[in-house]
Design an enzyme around this catalytic site. Structure first.
Site, PDB file in Angstrom:
ATOM      1  CG  HIS A  45      -2.099  -0.933   1.041  1.00 28.40           C
ATOM      2  ND1 HIS A  45      -3.026  -1.133   2.035  1.00 28.40           N
ATOM      3  CD2 HIS A  45      -2.488  -1.739   0.011  1.00 28.40           C
ATOM      4  CE1 HIS A  45      -3.927  -2.007   1.628  1.00 28.40           C
ATOM      5  NE2 HIS A  45      -3.623  -2.387   0.397  1.00 28.40           N
ATOM      6  CD  GLU A  69      -1.675   1.081   4.531  1.00 25.37           C
ATOM      7  OE1 GLU A  69      -2.378   2.112   4.380  1.00 25.37           O
ATOM      8  OE2 GLU A  69      -2.072  -0.052   4.212  1.00 25.37           O
ATOM      9  CE1 TYR A 123      -7.115   0.149   4.146  1.00 20.00           C
ATOM     10  CE2 TYR A 123      -6.033   2.268   3.996  1.00 20.00           C
ATOM     11  CZ  TYR A 123      -5.965   0.897   4.063  1.00 20.00           C
ATOM     12  OH  TYR A 123      -4.741   0.270   4.036  1.00 20.00           O
TER      13      TYR A 123
END
Length: 151
Positions: A87, A139, A97
């Protein structure tokens, strides 16, 4: 800290694993059809992997693994790490998302029809956002680490 999944959602998600083994690729293929209506999202994906069916198969396998191990999340740590790294490589951000959720949950209903009850979709919605939160937090750390390294 990520809010734990409810026991009810864990049970429902785990119970859907056999259905996902059977229909997972159809669900992920439909999800990508819905998702790629947004050209800004579509360009983030390897379209050759879409055309070959590789990406829908990989995502379906990941969803099945999540369903089968939703009560044993440490078993998914390596897969979650690889997903977070990928990602970051493709510049996925937290704002992406909700778009995936808006494509995935209706895709489940599109493929499973009446079997995708509101109870099932609510459980999968909770599970999706649980996993999304884990990924978003990881992330964010990877993005920060990359900035530090680049500086």
């Amino acid at each position: 800290m990520t809010k734990p999944l409810s026991p009810e959602s864990i049970a429902i998600v785990k119970a859907t694993a056999p259905v996902l083994v059977q229909h997972g690729v159809a669900i992920t293929t439909r999800m990508y059809e819905r998702l790629f209506v947004d050209a800004s999202i579509k360009h983030m994906f390897d379209q050759a992997a879409q055309a070959s069916g590789e990406q829908p198969r990989r995502l379906a396998a990941a969803i099945v693994a999540f369903a089968q191990n939703v009560d044993n999340l440490p078993a998914l740590a390596g897969a979650v790490e690889r997903m977070a790294e990928r990602h970051v490589e493709t510049a996925v951000k937290p704002e992406h998302y909700p778009k995936v959720a808006e494509a995935l949950l209706p895709a489940i209903r599109d493929v499973l029809g009446e079997a995708a009850t509101d109870e099932v979709l609510n459980a999968w919605g909770e599970a999706y956002w649980f996993l999304a939160d884990v990924l978003i937090r990881r992330e964010a750390q990877l993005y920060t680490d990359a900035e530090v390294t680049a500086a």
